[in-house]
Design a protein around this motif. Structure first.
Motif: not given
Length: 121
Positions: A92-121
């Motif tokens: 599930x892929x989600x977008x979010x916004x933060x005040x500064x660059x970080x790879x830490x999810x806890x630094x992102x305050x606002x989140x959208x709902x996720x969208x499912x990506x499934x890779x399969x044959x």
């Protein structure tokens, strides 16, 4: 800020998808928009981010060379172009916004709902 993600779906290995995340309200130039993903039984992990004002991008090593993040300031939208998709990209892929660059999810305050990506044959 409210975020709305879309564009997920089912795709075969090697295929491509483009995810979109539309933000309502103003996004200040100093903000960072990011994409994270969470696979079943795993923690949410950083995928990519972009500095809204200058457009500097960051991509996780696990997807570098295959995924590209970009933003359209006029449309208040951030995109995640995903190429050469692999089964391990399934999540599930989600977008979010933060005040500064970080790879830490806890630094992102606002989140959208996720969208499912499934890779399969």
């Amino acid at each position: 800020v409210q975020l709305q993600a879309s564009g997920g779906g089912l795709v075969q290995p090697g295929g491509s998808l483009r995810l979109s995340c539309v933000a309502s309200g103003r996004i200040y130039s100093s903000k960072v928009m990011g994409w994270f993903r969470q696979a079943p039984g795993k923690e949410r992990e950083f995928v990519a981010a972009v500095r809204w004002g200058v457009g500097t991008t960051y991509v996780a090593s696990s997807v570098k060379g295959r995924f590209t993040i970009s933003r359209d300031k006029a449309e208040n939208t951030v995109y995640l172009q995903m190429n050469s998709l692999k089964p391990e990209d399934t999540a599930v892929y989600s977008c979010a916004t933060a005040n500064s660059y970080s790879t830490n999810r806890n630094e992102y305050a606002y989140w959208g709902q996720g969208t499912q990506v499934t890779v399969s044959s």
